[in-house]
Write a protein that holds these residues in place. Structure first.
Motif, PDB file in Angstrom:
ATOM      1  N   ALA A 221      11.790  -5.960   9.070  1.00 16.26           N
ATOM      2  CA  ALA A 221      11.718  -7.199   9.847  1.00 16.26           C
ATOM      3  C   ALA A 221      10.266  -7.582  10.071  1.00 16.26           C
ATOM      4  CB  ALA A 221      12.431  -7.015  11.180  1.00 16.26           C
ATOM      5  N   ASP A 222       9.843  -8.653   9.402  1.00 14.65           N
ATOM      6  CA  ASP A 222       8.506  -9.214   9.624  1.00 14.65           C
ATOM      7  C   ASP A 222       8.641 -10.289  10.702  1.00 14.65           C
ATOM      8  OD1 ASP A 222       6.160 -10.816   9.494  1.00 14.65           O
ATOM      9  OD2 ASP A 222       5.764 -10.085   7.471  1.00 14.65           O
ATOM     10  N   LEU A 223       8.269  -9.935  11.930  1.00 15.52           N
ATOM     11  CA  LEU A 223       8.498 -10.840  13.049  1.00 15.52           C
ATOM     12  C   LEU A 223       7.643 -12.099  12.973  1.00 15.52           C
ATOM     13  CD1 LEU A 223       8.968  -8.492  16.130  1.00 15.52           C
ATOM     14  CD2 LEU A 223      10.508  -9.002  14.223  1.00 15.52           C
ATOM     15  N   GLY A 224       6.500 -12.028  12.297  1.00 20.15           N
ATOM     16  CA  GLY A 224       5.682 -13.214  12.147  1.00 20.15           C
ATOM     17  C   GLY A 224       6.402 -14.294  11.352  1.00 20.15           C
ATOM     18  N   TYR A 225       6.987 -13.910  10.232  1.00 22.75           N
ATOM     19  CA  TYR A 225       7.726 -14.884   9.427  1.00 22.75           C
ATOM     20  C   TYR A 225       9.009 -15.327  10.113  1.00 22.75           C
ATOM     21  CZ  TYR A 225       4.606 -14.900   5.460  1.00 22.75           C
ATOM     22  OH  TYR A 225       3.517 -15.098   4.654  1.00 22.75           O
ATOM     23  N   TRP A 226       9.637 -14.428  10.867  1.00 25.63           N
ATOM     24  CA  TRP A 226      10.797 -14.861  11.652  1.00 25.63           C
ATOM     25  C   TRP A 226      10.403 -16.006  12.588  1.00 25.63           C
ATOM     26  CZ3 TRP A 226      13.868 -10.076  13.895  1.00 25.63           C
ATOM     27  CH2 TRP A 226      14.679  -9.527  12.889  1.00 25.63           C
ATOM     28  N   MET A 227       9.338 -15.802  13.334  1.00 22.00           N
ATOM     29  CA  MET A 227       8.945 -16.829  14.318  1.00 22.00           C
ATOM     30  C   MET A 227       8.514 -18.118  13.632  1.00 22.00           C
ATOM     31  SD  MET A 227       7.046 -14.725  17.390  1.00 22.00           S
ATOM     32  CE  MET A 227       6.280 -13.426  16.424  1.00 22.00           C
ATOM     33  N   ARG A 228       7.867 -18.007  12.485  1.00 19.27           N
ATOM     34  CA  ARG A 228       7.482 -19.223  11.757  1.00 19.27           C
ATOM     35  C   ARG A 228       8.704 -19.951  11.216  1.00 19.27           C
ATOM     36  NH1 ARG A 228       3.672 -15.353   9.634  1.00 19.27           N
ATOM     37  NH2 ARG A 228       1.717 -15.534  10.793  1.00 19.27           N
ATOM     38  N   SER A 229       9.813 -19.220  11.044  1.00 14.62           N
ATOM     39  CA  SER A 229      11.055 -19.821  10.540  1.00 14.62           C
ATOM     40  C   SER A 229      12.015 -20.188  11.659  1.00 14.62           C
ATOM     41  CB  SER A 229      11.736 -18.840   9.576  1.00 14.62           C
ATOM     42  OG  SER A 229      10.900 -18.538   8.478  1.00 14.62           O
ATOM     43  N   GLY A 230      11.588 -20.085  12.911  1.00 13.86           N
ATOM     44  CA  GLY A 230      12.428 -20.451  14.037  1.00 13.86           C
ATOM     45  C   GLY A 230      13.418 -19.398  14.473  1.00 13.86           C
ATOM     46  N   ILE A 231      13.209 -18.137  14.060  1.00  8.81           N
ATOM     47  CA  ILE A 231      14.121 -17.045  14.430  1.00  8.81           C
ATOM     48  C   ILE A 231      13.555 -16.320  15.641  1.00  8.81           C
ATOM     49  CG2 ILE A 231      15.142 -14.862  13.670  1.00  8.81           C
ATOM     50  CD1 ILE A 231      14.949 -15.979  10.786  1.00  8.81           C
ATOM     51  N   ASP A 232      14.358 -16.201  16.679  1.00  6.95           N
ATOM     52  CA  ASP A 232      13.949 -15.478  17.878  1.00  6.95           C
ATOM     53  C   ASP A 232      13.892 -13.987  17.559  1.00  6.95           C
ATOM     54  OD1 ASP A 232      15.226 -13.883  20.464  1.00  6.95           O
ATOM     55  OD2 ASP A 232      13.664 -15.332  20.971  1.00  6.95           O
ATOM     56  N   PRO A 233      12.747 -13.328  17.775  1.00  7.18           N
ATOM     57  CA  PRO A 233      12.624 -11.923  17.360  1.00  7.18           C
ATOM     58  C   PRO A 233      13.557 -10.985  18.113  1.00  7.18           C
ATOM     59  CG  PRO A 233      10.675 -12.621  18.591  1.00  7.18           C
ATOM     60  CD  PRO A 233      11.472 -13.854  18.314  1.00  7.18           C
ATOM     61  N   VAL A 234      13.776 -11.220  19.388  1.00  5.45           N
ATOM     62  CA  VAL A 234      14.668 -10.342  20.160  1.00  5.45           C
ATOM     63  C   VAL A 234      16.093 -10.465  19.639  1.00  5.45           C
ATOM     64  CG1 VAL A 234      15.610  -9.833  22.439  1.00  5.45           C
ATOM     65  CG2 VAL A 234      13.178 -10.418  22.190  1.00  5.45           C
TER      66      VAL A 234
ATOM     67  N   CYS B 147      17.842   5.633  -3.856  1.00  2.42           N
ATOM     68  CA  CYS B 147      17.597   5.982  -2.449  1.00  2.42           C
ATOM     69  C   CYS B 147      18.300   7.280  -2.091  1.00  2.42           C
ATOM     70  CB  CYS B 147      18.091   4.866  -1.532  1.00  2.42           C
ATOM     71  SG  CYS B 147      17.095   3.374  -1.514  1.00  2.42           S
ATOM     72  N   ASN B 148      19.551   7.408  -2.467  1.00  4.79           N
ATOM     73  CA  ASN B 148      20.316   8.602  -2.136  1.00  4.79           C
ATOM     74  C   ASN B 148      19.847   9.817  -2.923  1.00  4.79           C
ATOM     75  OD1 ASN B 148      22.767   8.006  -0.222  1.00  4.79           O
ATOM     76  ND2 ASN B 148      22.551   6.202  -1.512  1.00  4.79           N
ATOM     77  N   GLN B 149      19.397   9.615  -4.150  1.00  5.84           N
ATOM     78  CA  GLN B 149      18.907  10.733  -4.945  1.00  5.84           C
ATOM     79  C   GLN B 149      17.606  11.289  -4.390  1.00  5.84           C
ATOM     80  OE1 GLN B 149      18.577   9.891  -9.149  1.00  5.84           O
ATOM     81  NE2 GLN B 149      17.251  11.647  -9.521  1.00  5.84           N
ATOM     82  N   TYR B 150      16.703  10.406  -3.941  1.00  5.12           N
ATOM     83  CA  TYR B 150      15.369  10.822  -3.507  1.00  5.12           C
ATOM     84  C   TYR B 150      15.237  10.942  -1.989  1.00  5.12           C
ATOM     85  CZ  TYR B 150      13.334  10.409  -8.181  1.00  5.12           C
ATOM     86  OH  TYR B 150      13.018  10.592  -9.507  1.00  5.12           O
ATOM     87  N   GLY B 151      16.204  10.444  -1.241  1.00  4.53           N
ATOM     88  CA  GLY B 151      16.084  10.466   0.207  1.00  4.53           C
ATOM     89  C   GLY B 151      15.034   9.521   0.737  1.00  4.53           C
ATOM     90  N   ILE B 152      14.712   8.479  -0.022  1.00 12.14           N
ATOM     91  CA  ILE B 152      13.732   7.468   0.385  1.00 12.14           C
ATOM     92  C   ILE B 152      14.482   6.183   0.716  1.00 12.14           C
ATOM     93  CG2 ILE B 152      11.741   6.083  -0.338  1.00 12.14           C
ATOM     94  CD1 ILE B 152      10.955   8.369  -2.199  1.00 12.14           C
ATOM     95  N   LYS B 153      14.120   5.546   1.830  1.00 12.99           N
ATOM     96  CA  LYS B 153      14.780   4.317   2.245  1.00 12.99           C
ATOM     97  C   LYS B 153      14.135   3.094   1.585  1.00 12.99           C
ATOM     98  CE  LYS B 153      15.982   6.258   6.755  1.00 12.99           C
ATOM     99  NZ  LYS B 153      15.817   6.143   8.226  1.00 12.99           N
ATOM    100  N   VAL B 154      14.904   2.026   1.508  1.00  7.80           N
ATOM    101  CA  VAL B 154      14.389   0.743   1.038  1.00  7.80           C
ATOM    102  C   VAL B 154      14.662  -0.300   2.109  1.00  7.80           C
ATOM    103  CG1 VAL B 154      14.796  -1.161  -0.563  1.00  7.80           C
ATOM    104  CG2 VAL B 154      14.384   1.129  -1.434  1.00  7.80           C
ATOM    105  N   ALA B 155      13.592  -0.948   2.581  1.00 10.47           N
ATOM    106  CA  ALA B 155      13.687  -1.980   3.617  1.00 10.47           C
ATOM    107  C   ALA B 155      13.398  -3.329   2.979  1.00 10.47           C
ATOM    108  CB  ALA B 155      12.692  -1.686   4.741  1.00 10.47           C
ATOM    109  N   LEU B 156      14.343  -4.230   3.085  1.00 12.48           N
ATOM    110  CA  LEU B 156      14.243  -5.549   2.460  1.00 12.48           C
ATOM    111  C   LEU B 156      13.359  -6.443   3.319  1.00 12.48           C
ATOM    112  CD1 LEU B 156      18.017  -5.779   1.509  1.00 12.48           C
ATOM    113  CD2 LEU B 156      16.114  -5.094   0.026  1.00 12.48           C
ATOM    114  N   HIS B 157      12.245  -6.849   2.749  1.00  8.16           N
ATOM    115  CA  HIS B 157      11.226  -7.581   3.492  1.00  8.16           C
ATOM    116  C   HIS B 157      11.498  -9.091   3.446  1.00  8.16           C
ATOM    117  CE1 HIS B 157       7.274  -9.608   3.969  1.00  8.16           C
ATOM    118  NE2 HIS B 157       7.084  -8.676   4.894  1.00  8.16           N
TER     119      HIS B 157
END
Length: 556
Positions: A460-473, A419-429
Motif C-alpha cells: 500500500a503506497d499511501l501517497g498514491y492512494w491520497m492522490r487518487s482520492g482514497i482515504d488511507p485509514v 512464493c510458496n517454493q521460496y517462502g518469499i512474499k509478493v506485494a502488489l504495488h
C-alpha cells in the motif's frame, strides 16, 4: 568427495565424534535434560550438527554437546539431529533437508570449496538457521593463528577471536534482557559461572548483534588470570551470547561450551534448547541490534512493526549510500530498488543480473552497517519460468522477505507458486489508476488476490492512494490481512499535486493510520519511510517522521 575438492588437502581434520561421552557423563546429561520445549514445533524439524575441526584437535565438550542436543530433541519431540563431520553435507540438495545447522565448536578452515560456501550462505540468507558455540568464532580461519579465510562467515556468526583467560575462569554473567524468549530461565540479576570465556574483536559490535548475556564488569575481576592473547577491549564490552539475522536467517552464538560440564547444567540446557528452537524457526525472538534499542523500538518489537527506509527516498544516491544513511538514522531495515546504482565502485543497477561475488559485496555492506534488506521493488516479475526463478534466487541470496512489484495479472499464478517454493512474499504495488490499472485501489488488489495464497497481497503506497482520492485509514481497513508491506506518506494536500511532508503535519491522518493498523493487528514486512520530495535536503524531514513514529508507538 575427495579432500582436495573439499579444500582439506594437507589439513589435519579432527572430529568431535573421535571423542567419547562416558556412560557417567551421559547419565548426567540425561538427568539435566529439560522436560519440555518452550515452543511447539510448526512442523517436524531437523538440526544438522557439524563437528569438523581443521588444524586443531577439537574440544571434547563437542561430543557432549552433540549427545545433549540429540537427547533433548528426542525427549521433547522438538527436533531430530544428524551428526556429521563430512563437508559434503553442505551441498544444496543435502542442506535442503534441514531447518538449521549447528557448527559445534568447529575450529579452523572447515572447507574452502566456494560452491559449498555459497550453498551454506544461501541456506542461511534464504531463511535457514545457524548456531555456533565457543570455537565457532574461529571457524573458517586458517589455524593455528585464526587467519581470516571467509570474512562473511565472521559477520554471519557475529564476531571473530578466541582470546581468553584460564579454562575455568570465574565470572559474573549479566542477563541483558530478562524477558527475552531465550533468557527467561536465568535469574534477572545475573549469575556466577565458570568456563573459558572468549574476548572478541571485529566484526563484533552491538550495532550488529542483539546481546543476550555478557560479562558483568562490575562484579567480575577482569585482571585476574593469565591472558591467552589480547583479552582487553577498550570499550569494556565483553559479550558472551547473542542473536542476529543474516538476511532471513536466524543466528545464535554463545562462547559457553568449552567444558563438558556445561552440557549437564540444567539451566544451560534450557538456554540452548531455546536457542535451537529459535534457529529452527519455532521460537520467535527479537534481534534488533542492542545499540539501536530504546523504549520506542521495544514497543515496536511488541507490535511486530519494523520502521525502515525505502530506497526511493535516496534514489539520487547509490544503494550503499542509502544503507549508510539508514544506519546513521538509527534504523535497522531498508527496502531495495532495482534501478538504483549499487555503489561508486559498482556502478551497476541493483538488480538480479548481479554476480554472486557482487551479491556477496552487498551482503557484506549490509552486515557491516547492521542493516537488513527486507523488501525490494522491481517493476515487473515476468510470466516466464527461468526469468521468474532468477528473481526469486536473487531474493533468496539476499534474504529479501517481500518483493514489491506490478506484474501482469496472468503472471500471478506462476508467481504464487514461486512464493510458496521460496517462502518469499509478493506485494502488489499501486501507482495511480492510469499507471496501475490492475492494482491502483484496495478493491483492485483484493480482486487480483482472490484465490491466491496468503503470500500475495498489497504494497500500500499511501501517497498514491491520497492522490487518487482514497482515504488511507479506510484503505487499510479494506485490505485487512492482505496488507503485506506499507509505503508510508503524509501529503501537504489531497489530490494529484500533493507532495510529501513530515508525518503528522499533513492531510494523511498519520496517527490514525498507525492506530488502525494496530487495531487490525497488521504486521507489514516494513513500514517503509518513502519521502519523495526535496531529494537532496530531505534528511531533517525524515528525522521528523522517525520522531513522530517513535512518539506514537512509545505512548501505546
Amino acid at each position: 568427495m575427495t579432500a582436495a575438492l573439499l579444500g582439506l588437502a594437507g589439513a589435519a581434520p579432527a572430529r568431535a565424534d573421535s571423542f567419547v561421552t562416558s556412560p557417567e557423563d551421559r547419565a548426567r546429561i540425561e538427568q539435566a535434560l529439560p522436560a519440555s520445549a518452550p515452543a511447539r514445533p510448526a512442523k517436524p524439524r531437523r538440526l544438522l550438527i557439524f563437528t569438523l575441526n581443521v588444524g586443531y584437535g577439537g574440544h571434547p565438550s563437542a561430543a557432549h554437546a552433540s549427545e545433549a542436543f540429540t537427547l533433548m530433541g528426542r525427549k521433547t519431540g522438538a527436533f531430530e539431529t544428524t551428526v556429521t563431520a563430512d563437508p559434503q553435507v553442505f551441498e544444496p540438495a543435502s542442506l535442503a533437508r534441514y531447518d538449521a545447522v549447528f557448527f559445534n565448536n568447529t575450529v579452523g578452515n572447515c572447507f574452502t570449496n566456494p560452491e559449498l560456501r555459497r550453498a551454506l550462505m544461501a541456506f542461511v540468507t534464504g531463511g535457514g538457521g545457524l548456531m555456533g558455540v565457543h570455537g565457532t568464532s574461529v571457524a573458517f580461519t586458517r589455524w593455528p593463528g585464526a587467519v581470516e579465510d571467509w570474512p562473511e562467515f565472521g559477520f554471519l556468526i557475529g564476531a571473530r577471536g578466541a582470546a581468553h583467560k584460564e579454562s575455568d575462569e570465574r565470572v559474573w554473567i549479566k542477563v541483558e534482557q530478562a524477558d527475552h524468549p531465550l533468557t527467561r530461565m536465568f535469574d534477572p540479576q545475573g549469575f556466577e559461572y565458570r568456563d573459558e570465556f572468549f574476548r572478541f574483536h571485529e566484526p563484533y559490535s552491538r550495532e550488529r548483534v542483539r546481546v543476550l548475556l555478557s560479562l558483568d564488569t562490575q562484579k567480575t575481576d577482569l585482571q585476574s588470570g593469565e591472558p591467552r592473547g589480547n583479552t582487553t577491549r577498550a570499550d569494556g564490552d565483553y559479550a558472551v551470547a547473542w542473536v542476529r539475522n543474516h538476511g532471513r536467517g536466524r543466528v545464535f552464538y554463545s562462547s559457553m561450551a568449552h567444558n563438558p560440564r556445561v552440557f549437564w547444567d540444567p539451566k544451560m540446557l534450557e538456554f540452548y534448547l531455546a536457542a535451537i528452537q529459535f534457529v529452527l524457526g519455532d521460537l520467535p525472538a527479537p534481534t534488533t541490534p542492542s545499540a539501536r534499542l530504546n523504549p520506542a523500538v521495544r514497543a515496536q518489537e511488541k507490535l511486530g512493526w519494523r520502521l525502515g527506509i525505502e530506497a526511493y527516498t535516496f534514489h539520487k544516491f547509490t544503494f550503499f549510500e542509502t544503507i549508510d544513511k539508514t544506519a546513521d538514522l538509527g534504523l535497522s531495515y531498508v527496502g531495495g530498488l532495482s534501478f538504483q546504482k549499487v555503489s561508486a565502485a559498482m556502478p551497476k543497477n541493483f538488480d538480479p543480473d548481479l554476480t554472486d561475488a557482487e551479491l556477496e559485496a552487498v551482503r557484506l555492506k549490509l552486515a557491516e552497517r547492521g542493516v537488513r534488506l527486507v523488501t525490494y521493488y522491481l517493476q515487473e516479475i515476468p510470466d516466464e519460468e527461468q526469468a521468474c526463478r532468477k528473481i526469486f534466487e536473487f531474493g533468496r541470496k539476499l534474504g529479501i522477505e517481500t518483493f514489491m512489484t506490478e506484474p501482469k495479472l496472468e503472471a500471478l499464478e506462476r508467481i504464487d507458486r514461486f512464493c510458496n517454493q521460496y517462502g518469499i512474499k509478493v506485494a502488489l504495488h499501486n501507482h495511480d489508476q492510469k499507471a496501475s490499472p490492475a492494482y491502483w485501489s484496495p478493491e483492485a488488489v483484493l480482486r487480483a488476490c482472490q484465490g491466491r495464497s496468503p503470500l500475495i497481497g498489497a504494497c500500500a503506497d499511501l501517497g498514491y492512494w491520497m492522490r487518487s482520492g482514497i482515504d488511507p485509514v479506510e484503505g487499510l481497513r479494506k485490505l485487512g490481512d492482505r496488507l503485506i508491506t506499507l509505503q508510508m506518506h503524509d501529503l501537504h494536500a489531497p489530490g494529484p499535486d500533493g507532495h510529501d511532508v513530515p508525518w503528522g503535519t499533513g492531510v494523511g491522518r498519520s496517527a490514525e493510520v498507525f492506530a488502525e493498523m494496530r487495531r487490525l493487528g497488521q504486521r507489514p514486512t516494513l513500514i517503509g519511510l518513502e519521502y519523495s520530495y526535496d531529494w537532496y535536503e530531505s534528511l531533517p524531514k525524515i528525522e521528523q517522521c522517525i520522531r513522530f513514529f517513535n512518539q506514537v508507538t512509545r505512548e501505546w
